[in-house]
Design a protein around this motif. Sequence first.
Motif, mmCIF file in Angstrom:
data_model
loop_
_atom_site.group_PDB
_atom_site.id
_atom_site.type_symbol
_atom_site.label_atom_id
_atom_site.label_comp_id
_atom_site.label_asym_id
_atom_site.label_seq_id
_atom_site.Cartn_x
_atom_site.Cartn_y
_atom_site.Cartn_z
ATOM 1 N N UNK A 81 167.208 26.359 -1.116
ATOM 2 C CA UNK A 81 167.212 27.810 -1.298
ATOM 3 C C UNK A 81 167.124 28.159 -2.776
ATOM 4 N N UNK A 82 166.207 29.059 -3.102
ATOM 5 C CA UNK A 82 166.024 29.478 -4.486
ATOM 6 C C UNK A 82 165.360 28.450 -5.358
ATOM 7 N N UNK A 83 164.964 27.325 -4.777
ATOM 8 C CA UNK A 83 164.352 26.236 -5.560
ATOM 9 C C UNK A 83 162.881 26.052 -5.197
ATOM 10 N N UNK A 84 162.623 25.740 -3.927
ATOM 11 C CA UNK A 84 161.243 25.500 -3.523
ATOM 12 C C UNK A 84 161.100 25.623 -2.006
ATOM 13 N N UNK A 85 159.877 25.865 -1.531
ATOM 14 C CA UNK A 85 159.624 25.911 -0.089
ATOM 15 C C UNK A 85 159.752 24.510 0.521
ATOM 16 N N UNK A 86 160.066 24.479 1.811
ATOM 17 C CA UNK A 86 160.214 23.215 2.531
ATOM 18 C C UNK A 86 159.244 23.199 3.706
ATOM 19 N N UNK A 159 163.791 30.082 1.246
ATOM 20 C CA UNK A 159 164.855 31.069 1.096
ATOM 21 C C UNK A 159 164.886 31.471 -0.364
ATOM 22 N N UNK A 160 164.572 32.725 -0.637
ATOM 23 C CA UNK A 160 164.287 33.124 -2.017
ATOM 24 C C UNK A 160 165.533 33.247 -2.894
ATOM 25 N N UNK A 161 166.724 33.334 -2.279
ATOM 26 C CA UNK A 161 167.945 33.466 -3.070
ATOM 27 C C UNK A 161 168.712 32.151 -3.122
ATOM 28 N N UNK A 162 169.143 31.794 -4.302
ATOM 29 C CA UNK A 162 169.960 30.602 -4.476
ATOM 30 C C UNK A 162 171.263 30.753 -3.675
ATOM 31 N N UNK A 163 171.628 29.719 -2.935
ATOM 32 C CA UNK A 163 172.839 29.767 -2.137
ATOM 33 C C UNK A 163 172.669 30.394 -0.772
#
Length: 328
Positions: A81-86, A159-163
């Motif tokens: 989340x908040x890092x990269x698409x999976x 998931x565009x938000x970290x956490x």
Amino acid sequence: MIRIYIILFSLLFTVYTGYSQEIYKRTLKLMGSRFEITVVAKEQVIAKQYIDVAIQEIKRIEALISSWDTQSQTTRINQNAGIQPVKVDQELFDLIKRAISISKLTDGAFDISYASMDKIWKFDGSMKKMPSKEKINQSVAKVGYQNIVLNQQELTVFLSKKGMKIGFGAIGKGYAADKAKELLISKGVKAGIINASGDMSTWGKQPDGSDWKVAITNPLNKDHAFAMLPVVDKAVVTSGNYEKYVTFDQKRYTHIIDPRTGYPSTGIVSATIFAPKAELADALATSVFVMGIETGINRVNQLNTIECIIIDQDGKIHTSENIQIDSK
């Protein structure tokens, strides 16, 4: 979520004189919940094989959607989340896509990103006062299906938000029930029920030709079933919260929490949804709690093939337009 007060009316493991088919059932724990798998078959050894097939399918679904399994695709989505698409399998991608559609349909009352919510409400008797408004607002800061980004071409989920986190607690068992049902039908099983801790998906008829039926009881008067309804090739899910709640200033707050606001639902103790798929019924049962009686019934009335029965905190029964209740 607690699934309550659906009673299956059938004689299990009983030989029906004059009929070549019998009803067989197995009860076990899957996906952390109680499952009952019922099939109609000619003999016990065949029924056992069919039930084994259903169990393996449910375990496969759990491995795909579990957020507790460190190796699952869902866990990898949350970790990134908040890092990269999976990149994910088509099946999981489609499930998430449908979940987002239900979120839009219910104006966010249903939201698989509820897993991001900080658990500040406790329903074990330890809460002595309401959380502050600030804490409640903070608890849902990372919740929002709008922040689930899908790439159809690449089959990725971001998931565009970290956490931020997603979870399938309000839809997963229904989906597993549907998939087990579909697989058994493809194997030639003419009738049965997958009961995933109250998320029931049915098909076919009982050996005597009668429909499967469920009794709906009022959680405030559990000894009396006020309705006994046929379930014909469809799903029925009951969501209830009469046991898990807290009371502040004479107002009862239940354990089903609105993912948009962080506040628990009020006013409803039981919601039963009838739908073609357990996945949809599962999601809508939760949504109706959050939306409330009037909005929930109005939304159900706009949907073809969907019906609901709601019991409010005073024990009053509310139904959608086309439901037909025959008193027991």
